[in-house]
Design an enzyme around this catalytic site. Structure first.
Site, mmCIF file in Angstrom:
data_model
loop_
_atom_site.group_PDB
_atom_site.id
_atom_site.type_symbol
_atom_site.label_atom_id
_atom_site.label_comp_id
_atom_site.label_asym_id
_atom_site.label_seq_id
_atom_site.Cartn_x
_atom_site.Cartn_y
_atom_site.Cartn_z
ATOM 1 N N SER A 95 -10.806 -21.772 67.023
ATOM 2 C CA SER A 95 -9.830 -20.715 66.743
ATOM 3 C C SER A 95 -8.470 -21.311 66.409
ATOM 4 C CB SER A 95 -9.695 -19.805 67.972
ATOM 5 O OG SER A 95 -8.595 -18.928 67.842
ATOM 6 N N TYR A 141 -8.105 -18.056 76.460
ATOM 7 C CA TYR A 141 -8.986 -18.049 75.287
ATOM 8 C C TYR A 141 -8.784 -19.321 74.473
ATOM 9 C CZ TYR A 141 -10.724 -16.924 70.637
ATOM 10 O OH TYR A 141 -11.367 -16.973 69.421
#
Length: 338
Positions: A142, A167
């Site tokens: 990501s 995350y």
């Protein structure tokens, strides 16, 4: 090739699976169909792939009524026994791991879900690749790993040692784990740092969906950091096109490095207010804007340097924001009858 696609009922996983099936690959899809957002959207994506919702709920491996080369199983990556049985049965040539607990803000509320899925689940993938002799793994990282990096555009050579959400930390952990298994066990791994993917069948927690849904239903939209944000919005067809180029190259054994990381984005950041304006123009509605401060774990800008992905795999994103927004709004209106 026989390919395992995890997260096959998710936004990117669904689109990739559809294209792989169209090109004749044998695909096994896996997803845990959790309720992070409305599972019905996931079931409906699978319906497009020929998987009946009633078959999924029988908790068996489902065959597609549209594609003879597709099977689906509802399973959690963290379930080691089921994962080992799956790998033992199918003898995969390539794994594309897109399953993950997504969302920066939700990681503040449900941290254990991120560790279970993104760390324990990813370890299960790596261990299964190791023990069942799968030598090629493409996995989702990501843009969140760049944290508060204020150097733009973001390059994969930039330091990413200071994540600002769990995350992001879990995705950085994936990159480190993949590097270790590449080094120790000869598994070729390619990590893709996705940049704000949007398009038809998109996730309801993403800006494109949230803004369109609010505007068409006469609700205010939340504009964080007083609107002073920019994102490298990337249309789903460009993302999938890049992934297909990688998979086709891996199929021919022409890619030799044991480990690599790439940014996969549009490389043309758009101001958030300009993005909202594009939605307003397409919907013919004016947004009611509620300006708010920056959210914890969020960043002010993202911008991908994709030159290495272009060099190695011919990646060429070319969908303008106006075209991408129009495609999403058209899908949204049809899907929700608005």
């Amino acid at each position: 090739m026989t390919i395992l696609v995890t997260g096959a009922a998710g936004f990117i996983g669904f689109h990739l699976t559809q294209q792989l099936l169209t090109k004749g690959f044998d695909v096994v899809g896996l997803d845990n169909l959790n309720d992070y957002y409305d599972p019905q959207l996931k079931y409906d994506r699978l319906g497009q792939l020929g998987i009946a919702q009633e078959d999924i709920k029988q908790n068996v491996t489902c065959g597609s009524f549209n594609y003879a080369n597709f099977k689906f199983i509802a399973c959690d990556l963290a379930n080691r026994q089921v994962m080992e049985a799956l790998f033992a049965k199918h003898h995969f040539d390539l794994v594309v791991n897109l399953a993950a607990q997504a969302g920066v803000r939700y990681s503040l509320e449900a941290p254990f879900q991120y560790i279970d899925s993104n760390v324990t689940g990813f370890l299960n993938i790596l261990e299964c690749c190791r023990h069942y002799k799968v030598k090629k793994l493409v996995y989702a990282s990501s843009s969140s790993v760049y944290g508060l990096n204020d150097k733009v555009p973001f390059e994969t050579t930039d330091a990413v040692d200071h994540p600002i959400s769990l995350y992001a930390a879990s995705k950085k952990a994936n990159e480190l784990m993949a590097h270790t298994y590449s080094h120790l066990f000869g598994i070729q791994t390619i990590g893709l740092r996705f940049f704000t993917v949007y398009g038809p069948w998109g996730r309801p927690d993403m800006a494109m969906f949230l803004f369109t849904d609010a505007i068409l239903n006469n609700r205010p939209i939340k504009v964080f950091n007083e609107g002073n944000l920019s994102r490298d919005f990337t249309y789903i067809d460009d993302i999938v096109g890049g992934m297909l180029s990688i998979i086709e190259t891996l199929k021919t054994d022409q890619w030799k490095p044991p480990y690599a990381l790439y940014n996969i984005g549009n490389s043309k950041p758009v101001k958030l207010l300009d993005f909202i304006e594009a939605i307003e123009k397409t919907t013919g509605r004016t947004a009611q804007k509620e300006y708010l401060p920056m959210q914890p774990g969020d960043v002010a800008q993202t911008w991908a340097d994709v030159s290495d992905l272009t060099r190695d795999f011919g990646y060429t994103p070319n969908t303008p924001i106006s075209e991408g927004v129009e495609a999403f709004v058209s899908w949204y209106r049809e899907y929700y009858n608005r």
